[in-house]
Enzyme design. Structure first.
Site, PDB file in Angstrom:
ATOM      1  N   CYS A 115      25.749 -33.595 -35.594  1.00  0.00           N
ATOM      2  CA  CYS A 115      24.699 -32.763 -36.191  1.00  0.00           C
ATOM      3  C   CYS A 115      24.066 -32.007 -35.034  1.00  0.00           C
ATOM      4  CB  CYS A 115      23.656 -33.616 -36.918  1.00  0.00           C
ATOM      5  SG  CYS A 115      22.247 -32.639 -37.482  1.00  0.00           S
ATOM      6  N   CYS A 120      21.503 -35.587 -38.435  1.00  0.00           N
ATOM      7  CA  CYS A 120      22.055 -36.028 -39.715  1.00  0.00           C
ATOM      8  C   CYS A 120      23.209 -37.004 -39.490  1.00  0.00           C
ATOM      9  CB  CYS A 120      22.523 -34.814 -40.514  1.00  0.00           C
ATOM     10  SG  CYS A 120      21.178 -33.680 -40.863  1.00  0.00           S
TER      11      CYS A 120
END
Lengths: 218, 218
Positions: A115, A120
């Site tokens: 990410c 994430c």
């Protein structure tokens, strides 16, 4: 700890870091107190969340999913078609949200998850992300020099293997389905799950081989 | 916004260094910060995109020098103040001086399971899906001052749509308090040469998840 200079630097760094932390500790405590007194949060619920991440929600969840896919072709097919549904059908962990995608490593293709914009990560199947995953070196290089990043992890793929990097820029979450190690024919799911490291499900590692099981590291 | 959080492709951050047997939290306050974030999200105080945007708005030097959970804490303080959940004076004093605002719900120990589950980001579709797998698309050359999930390294680049993930709430709109404004979400894959020039390793491919407003036909 190499030479004297290094120790000295390290000491200074710790000292500085320590005083920053105490200021942070005080600010975090103040924030929690204010939010509690305002009636927004309940400290007992915070305790329970922390306990869940410390004891229940970790990469073992994902290892079990991978081991099932290695032994059950119908499950593997379902996992690659709709990982959210397949994982939910196992019923051993909290809901993954609606947006899990499993990507399969083959002898032609190696997958890696990053990410670049924040951090994430598929928490429900892998637990909280490690510090390196959230760090600038990983986030900056994974999309431009993934082979170099793999080298940092001690991995050298064949030169003609396709390297596919998945940047998690939305709410889709990815988990890598690594290749089953050779020499594990007839192994139980549970024994296979011991070979599945966290990093092998991020794509910065490979599963352990049978000879390595006794010295399992992250 | 074009700040240092958008790290994909930057040089100079060094090697990725993994910590062996890393604990979930390196200090108790880190767990408190994570759990407060979950609790405030569950309560409906703000959305995850507001948390991300608040981090992106930190001064670049702060963003790079703070630890991960320090960033979360700083961003949370800013969201608490900007959204009127507490005053700077209260955070400084470490005590509430007035009653809290009313929030839709509160995370209590009996519903912690719900607080740990990810919510769905699917939303009712607003219009027909413009692209399908196999379509060539060019990402837009946009530089909003607000939150976006289109990373700089993938702007004005030609890629191929690989998957459609349905219609999701649109972070660019949510973070700007303009509502869910649901948009189709696609995985778009690029060659490394398209992103990094003719000398890039041709065995590498990189994908992002791109909302439809980021894309034009190519």
């Amino acid at each position: 700890m190499a030479g004297h200079d290094h120790d000295h630097d390290h000491h200074d760094h710790d000292h500085e870091h320590g005083s920053e932390l105490s200021e942070t500790q005080l600010r975090v405590r103040a924030l929690e107190t204010v939010l509690t007194e305002k009636g927004y949060i309940d400290p007992a619920a915070l305790d329970a969340i922390i306990e869940a991440y410390e004891t229940k929600i970790g990469p073992r969840n994902g290892s079990v999913v991978v081991a099932r896919a290695w032994t059950d072709p119908a499950f593997k097919k379902a996992l690659l078609e709709d990982a959210t549904k397949a994982v939910a059908s196992m019923g051993h962990m909290s809901r993954v949200g609606d947006h899990l995608v499993a990507v399969e490593n083959t002898s032609q293709r190696h997958n890696m998850i990053v990410c670049t914009l924040c951090s994430c990560y598929p928490w429900e199947v892998l637990g909280l992300p490690p510090v390196w995953y959230k760090s600038a070196p990983y986030r900056s290089r994974a999309v431009k020099d993934p082979r170099g990043v793999l080298n940092d992890f001690g991995i050298a793929l064949p030169k003609d293997t396709e390297v596919r990097v998945w940047d998690s820029t939305a709410e889709t979450r990815f988990i890598v389905l690594p290749m089953r190690p050779a020499g594990t024919e007839g192994w139980s799911e549970e024994k296979l799950a011991d070979l599945v490291t966290r990093d092998s499900m991020i794509g910065t590692g490979l599963p352990l081989n049978p000879a390595q099981t006794d010295s399992k590291v992250k | 916004m074009d700040s240092v959080h958008d790290m994909g492709g930057m040089d100079g951050f060094g090697k990725v260094e993994a910590e062996v047997n890393e604990p979930p939290f390196h200090a108790p306050w880190e767990g408190r910060v994570l759990a407060m974030q979950r609790a405030m999200g569950y309560a409906g105080a703000w959305h995850i995109d507001h948390s991300r945007f608040a981090q992106e708005k930190l001064p670049p030097v702060t963003y790079l020098s703070a630890s991960y959970y320090q960033r979360w804490a700083l961003a949370m303080e800013n969201n608490v103040i900007e959204r009127g959940y507490a005053s700077p004076e209260e955070l400084k004093a470490g005590h509430a001086q007035t009653p809290g605002k009313s929030l839709p719900r509160k995370l209590t120990p009996d519903v912690v399971g719900a607080g740990l589950s990810r919510s769905s980001f699917y939303r009712q579709q607003q219009g027909p899906q413009k692209f399908k797998p196999g379509d060539r698309v060019r990402t837009r050359n946009i530089h909003p001052k607000t939150h976006t999930r289109l990373p700089r390294y993938a702007r004005d680049k030609v890629g191929v749509v690989e998957m459609c993930h349905g219609c999701h709430m649109y972070p660019d709109s949510v973070a700007a308090d303009r509502g869910d404004n649901p948009q189709w979400l696609y995985t778009v894959v690029f060659t490394s040469q398209e992103l990094w020039g003719p000398d890039a390793d041709p065995t590498i491919k990189i994908s992002i998840d791109a909302f439809e407003p980021y894309l034009d036909p190519a």
